[in-house]
Each structure stands twice: as structure tokens, then as C-alpha cells.
Scaffold this active site. Sequence first.
Site, PDB file in Angstrom:
ATOM      1  N   ASP A  40      26.038  60.181  33.351  1.00  0.00           N
ATOM      2  CA  ASP A  40      24.740  59.672  33.772  1.00  0.00           C
ATOM      3  C   ASP A  40      23.725  59.968  32.668  1.00  0.00           C
ATOM      4  O   ASP A  40      23.557  61.123  32.260  1.00  0.00           O
ATOM      5  CB  ASP A  40      24.323  60.348  35.074  1.00  0.00           C
ATOM      6  CG  ASP A  40      23.201  59.621  35.790  1.00  0.00           C
ATOM      7  OD1 ASP A  40      22.731  58.594  35.268  1.00  0.00           O
ATOM      8  OD2 ASP A  40      22.786  60.088  36.868  1.00  0.00           O
ATOM      9  N   ASP A  95      22.812  52.839  33.435  1.00  0.00           N
ATOM     10  CA  ASP A  95      22.769  54.196  32.890  1.00  0.00           C
ATOM     11  C   ASP A  95      23.830  55.140  33.434  1.00  0.00           C
ATOM     12  O   ASP A  95      23.752  56.343  33.173  1.00  0.00           O
ATOM     13  CB  ASP A  95      21.388  54.805  33.128  1.00  0.00           C
ATOM     14  CG  ASP A  95      21.042  54.881  34.616  1.00  0.00           C
ATOM     15  OD1 ASP A  95      21.685  54.178  35.415  1.00  0.00           O
ATOM     16  OD2 ASP A  95      20.121  55.649  34.963  1.00  0.00           O
ATOM     17  N   GLU A  96      24.822  54.649  34.152  1.00  0.00           N
ATOM     18  CA  GLU A  96      25.835  55.565  34.671  1.00  0.00           C
ATOM     19  C   GLU A  96      27.143  54.839  34.918  1.00  0.00           C
ATOM     20  O   GLU A  96      27.182  53.625  35.153  1.00  0.00           O
ATOM     21  CB  GLU A  96      25.366  56.241  35.966  1.00  0.00           C
ATOM     22  CG  GLU A  96      25.076  55.287  37.101  1.00  0.00           C
ATOM     23  CD  GLU A  96      24.725  56.001  38.391  1.00  0.00           C
ATOM     24  OE1 GLU A  96      25.382  57.007  38.716  1.00  0.00           O
ATOM     25  OE2 GLU A  96      23.792  55.541  39.082  1.00  0.00           O
TER      26      GLU A  96
END
Length: 423
Positions: A29, A123-124
Site C-alpha cells: 500500500d 495505490d495498493e
Amino acid sequence: MSRKQQLHRPGPPPGPPGDDTGCTVLHVDMDAFFVSVELLEQPELRGRPVVVGGAGPRGVVAAASYEVRAFGVHSAMPMSRARRLCPQAVVLPPRHDKYAAVSAGVMEIFRSITPSVEPLALDEAFLDVAGALRRLGRPAEIGRMIREQVSEQQGITCSVGIASTKFVAKLASTRCKPDGLLVVPADKVVDFLHPLPVAALWGVGERTERILQRLGLHTVGDLAGTPIDTLRREIGEAMGRHLHDLAWGRDPRSVTAGVPDKSIGAEETFDHDIADPEAIRRELLRLSDRVGARLRDSGQAGRTVAVKLRRADFTTITRARTLGEPTDLARDLYATACALYEASGLEGVPLRLVGVRMENLAPSGTMPRQLALGEPETGWRQAEAAMDRAARRFGAGAVRPAALVRADRERDNRHGRETPDDH
């Protein structure tokens, strides 16, 4: 930061990583992703409270730096409240094309480690590194390698949770933020889970949390020790079983690589309701341009175009049309979106939000395209591909449709701002 994220104390726990035997699931993350990307170009803002989001009266926080989170600011919070909590915060407008470009680089790093990558957002992602152990070493070593490569190649930091299941790996990455790595050994899962608040469990929203607390269940351990029949009676058959399994660390889901997007879209909430049909069409053009770029960047095309129109009283309607052939062109999106808007009966009606979405997606290479009779060999497809190349080299917005350039200049002139010449 979401409500659940606030339940965990930030910062990596002290001490070396635990035993990672059998812990082949990683959750990676990025830390304050949108803010981190902005700081790459504005390093002078490092260490200051920074918020990314809409600055207007209806703006919402999209991302918050860790400095501003200390004031209680978090993502999805109305910007008006964020400004009250931290008046000195620097507010930056979001640049989604820039974030998508950095995200693509991050995902490329992940896929160089293992093909088993399941993105959850820009983003993850989850990674299953079982097939990479002989080549790259133990899971914790791979986690450290990922953090180093993301930092060196993209200039941002990430946090890595390592566990035997997806659920625990995601909790671990949250627990070690920012810029940390946490291994939850397979034989220590229960010890890790049971002290956490019940809201840490997937599926526990505010309503379910209130029910559980009414029963005196405040921690995951409290829930784990409750007879499953009681949980079924109070929160339902499926949810009772689901939460009971999670409370004991049971999560059979595997990392699913290559899960395609079901749709790609963009929407905009206006600072003030807009009734002017021409202004609405310009916004549809702006959104279509953004969605088309994202489609081409992801290598997908779609056949169903949908528009979302929200009136001043929050009444929302959606209209969709399936095209005769797939497309990834903003021009096609825009023409269809305008037709749907005109057929909606809302022309001239004040709107607070509009959105454009492409559905029914598939890899663009698998979708045959029929050339129209007399269609030139070069045209809109080549033009939009050239815009993509310019955006990658010079940044998002380097090349825009002329209608948007004129509209932005008029807006800036009204507000007394200087607009540089566009070439």
C-alpha cells in the site's frame, strides 16, 4: 485515512520481522499516495500539512499527508471541515492522470516480482510470491526489495504487510504505516487479531459495529469467543459466519491476478449548480477525455457508454447506450455522452454532478474494429494516441481539446489569474 485506518496506531512496530514461513501473501500500500506524488514536483511542501482534493465549497479530501492527519483530517472528509480542523493546510487539486502514470510504474515493479498481482486501486495490490521464493528469497526479503524499488524508481514510499492470508496481510500493512514492513507469522495470527477492535474486520460498518458493541463485543477476541449462533441471530447468517471466520484468521480467498476493471469512469461535482447546457457539454468533453486516456492506458476498450446526472436536489439519473463496436476514443465517448444528456430531459436543469463511464470492457486487442467505407488511414485514433504520448512526456493536460483550453482561459480571466500560452 478512513474510519478503520484511524483505529490502528500508525508507525511500524519495533523489532525484526517475524517468522515468514508460509506467509506468501503480500499487501503493498502506497503511503498517502496522491500527496506523495504531488510532493515529487513540490518538495518544498515536505513536512507541511498537505491535502489533495476539491477546494470548492463541495470539495472532498481525496488524500491527506500524515502531518495533516494529526489534526483529524482524513480522506472522504468534506474539504470545508478539513479547513476548519487545519486552516494552515496546503490544498492541491487532484491530477488523476499523473497518479495513474505513477501507479502504472508501481504495478510494473510488482509484476516484475510475480505475475500473481491483484490490484485493488491505483495505490495498493495483493501479491502472491509463492512462485518467486526460489528466485528472490523469503517473503520478507521480497517485501524489502519491493519497498526499495518503489522508493528508487518512483520516489515514494510504501508499506508492506506479509501474512498467510489476504485479510491479515492487509491489516498488517495498515498497522505498519507509514513506510514500514510487518510480518504476521502463520502461528501468531490469532495473537495479532484478537486485541484489535471489531471494526478492523472486513464487513463491519458503523451499523454492524453498533450492534456488536451493544452485545459487549469490542475486540476481535470478544467476537471470536461468542457462540456463532448468537452472531447469526444478531447480524444474519452470512455475516455471522463471515466475521467469526475472520476473527479466527480463516480467509480462504487466493490472490486473483489480472482481474479486469468492470468499468472505467470519471465524474465531477461542481462548486455551484450549473444549468448552462454548453457548460455541461464542456464538462462531458473533459470527462470523456480523461476516461478515454485511462482506457487506452489500461489496454481496454468498451461498448457501453453511461452518463450520470445529479440534480441540485440530489436526484440522480443514469443513462446508457451500447455502441455498435468497441471504442477507446474520447471522441466517441463524448458524442454518445452528449446524446444521452440531450435525451435525458435535463438540458437547462441545474446539475451539481455529471459523470461519464465506459462499461462492457475487454482487452482492446481482442475487439475487432470495422473500418468505415472511405475512412482515412490516419485520424482521431492517431490524434488521441499522439495526445497520450505528449501527456506521458510533458504531463497531464499538456495537450487538450481546444474547447477546454478556451473555457479554462475564460475562467482564469474571470478570476484574475494568468494563463500561460498553449502551444
